[in-house]
Scaffold this motif. Sequence first.
Motif, short mmCIF file in Angstrom:
data_model
loop_
_atom_site.label_atom_id
_atom_site.label_comp_id
_atom_site.label_asym_id
_atom_site.label_seq_id
_atom_site.Cartn_x
_atom_site.Cartn_y
_atom_site.Cartn_z
N LEU A 127 86.64 -27.55 -2.88
CA LEU A 127 88.10 -27.59 -2.95
C LEU A 127 88.64 -26.43 -3.77
O LEU A 127 89.63 -25.79 -3.38
N ALA A 128 87.98 -26.12 -4.88
CA ALA A 128 88.42 -25.00 -5.73
C ALA A 128 88.34 -23.70 -4.96
O ALA A 128 89.24 -22.85 -5.05
N TYR A 129 87.26 -23.51 -4.19
CA TYR A 129 87.13 -22.27 -3.42
C TYR A 129 88.27 -22.14 -2.40
O TYR A 129 88.91 -21.08 -2.29
N LEU A 130 88.52 -23.19 -1.64
CA LEU A 130 89.54 -23.12 -0.59
C LEU A 130 90.93 -22.89 -1.18
O LEU A 130 91.71 -22.07 -0.68
N ALA A 131 91.24 -23.61 -2.27
CA ALA A 131 92.54 -23.43 -2.91
C ALA A 131 92.69 -22.02 -3.46
O ALA A 131 93.75 -21.40 -3.34
N PHE A 182 84.10 -21.19 9.52
CA PHE A 182 83.94 -20.09 8.58
C PHE A 182 84.29 -20.49 7.15
O PHE A 182 83.47 -20.31 6.23
N PRO A 183 85.48 -21.05 6.88
CA PRO A 183 85.77 -21.45 5.49
C PRO A 183 84.84 -22.57 5.01
O PRO A 183 84.54 -22.63 3.81
N ALA A 184 84.38 -23.43 5.93
CA ALA A 184 83.46 -24.49 5.51
C ALA A 184 82.14 -23.91 5.03
O ALA A 184 81.59 -24.33 4.00
N LEU A 185 81.61 -22.91 5.76
CA LEU A 185 80.36 -22.28 5.34
C LEU A 185 80.54 -21.47 4.06
O LEU A 185 79.66 -21.45 3.19
N GLN A 186 81.68 -20.80 3.93
CA GLN A 186 81.94 -20.06 2.69
C GLN A 186 82.03 -21.00 1.50
O GLN A 186 81.51 -20.70 0.41
N ALA A 187 82.66 -22.15 1.70
CA ALA A 187 82.72 -23.15 0.63
C ALA A 187 81.32 -23.67 0.30
O ALA A 187 80.99 -23.92 -0.87
N VAL A 242 92.09 -31.84 4.12
CA VAL A 242 91.10 -32.93 4.21
C VAL A 242 90.37 -33.11 2.87
O VAL A 242 90.19 -34.23 2.38
N LEU A 243 89.97 -32.01 2.24
CA LEU A 243 89.25 -32.11 0.96
C LEU A 243 90.17 -32.60 -0.15
O LEU A 243 89.73 -33.35 -1.03
N MET A 244 91.43 -32.19 -0.12
CA MET A 244 92.37 -32.69 -1.14
C MET A 244 92.58 -34.19 -1.01
O MET A 244 92.71 -34.90 -2.01
N ALA A 245 92.59 -34.68 0.22
CA ALA A 245 92.74 -36.12 0.43
C ALA A 245 91.49 -36.87 -0.03
O ALA A 245 91.57 -38.02 -0.47
N ALA A 246 90.31 -36.19 0.05
CA ALA A 246 89.06 -36.86 -0.30
C ALA A 246 88.70 -36.73 -1.77
O ALA A 246 87.86 -37.48 -2.27
N SER A 247 89.34 -35.77 -2.49
CA SER A 247 88.95 -35.51 -3.88
C SER A 247 89.94 -36.15 -4.85
O SER A 247 91.14 -35.89 -4.78
#
Length: 318
Positions: free
Chosen positions: A247-251, A221-226, A142-147
């Motif tokens: 996006l950088a954090y998730l990747a 969880f990954p959303a809060l960590q990001a 989702v973030l890759m599509a938005a960024s």
Amino acid sequence: MVTALPPTLRRLPVRQLLPLVPLVLVAAWAAGNWPVMASGFVRLRGADPAWLVAAGILTVACWLPVCLLRQGTVLEPLPAGRLFASQVAAGSANHLLPAGLGAHVVTLRFLRSCGISAPRACAALALYSLAQPIGRYALLIVLMAASPDASALGGLLPAERGVLALFLLVTVGAVGAALLWCVRPLRAFVQDLLSTALTDARALHTRPARALALWCGAVGFPALQAAVMVAVARALQLPVPALDVALAYLAATVVAGIVPTPGGIGSVEAALLLALVGVGSPVTEATAAVLGFRLITVWLPLLPGALVLASLVRRKVI
């Protein structure tokens, strides 16, 4: 001739000392990388304290979706207080073994103490291990599509490393399949585990509350960590949009998962640094941001996590 251990050593409370191992491991890693850490800490002195406090609050909140996700993997209602305590303890135990095995061991013992059978507890861990990356990958897509700057992360895993990672994954899969085919007891165990896991997964998805807890926890969880990473970046005034930082954090966490070190120590730092630089952050600021993020999310929670783990072990909750 084997000499018997002295009575004092035989009475050594090994179970009580195990919670201290993560602290020792992290301290050793920090000592070995002290020059880099020192430069990052110098940069952190000028960080905005309000944003750092916000990052700390978000870190504590990260335990809530983990509890939701754990509850979403079993049909029985789990005691909320003990569930939360077990996940705080699991965060410390996660630094004992790679690939999250330390946290799984703590959770397995907790589920068994709640009266859940061993096969169903193992099935719950399998479902957790499946739902967690699905939630992370979904959020990343989702973030890759938005960024518009998603392509800047292309250098995070160069083509030759990508091929090597794919080769390693295929090799591990082939070895695992060969073991399952040749070792009959192991094949029977895996078949029983998969059967139990599929039965429980179907039952869980017939109950909206459990399915909601499962998938909200997997994404939350990954959303809060990001969000913690974004707060640290804002504290250091990184010249990178918040969306690109997330996006950088998730990747980076996806790539770091290829090298399953205990607690991600070393692999997460390296991947996250490359990812932040890839989206436009200067190296010095990116280094400070990575250190600040890991300090808040890993190193500071280690002490309370170890204390909670020791308390749960002493009370035989796990």
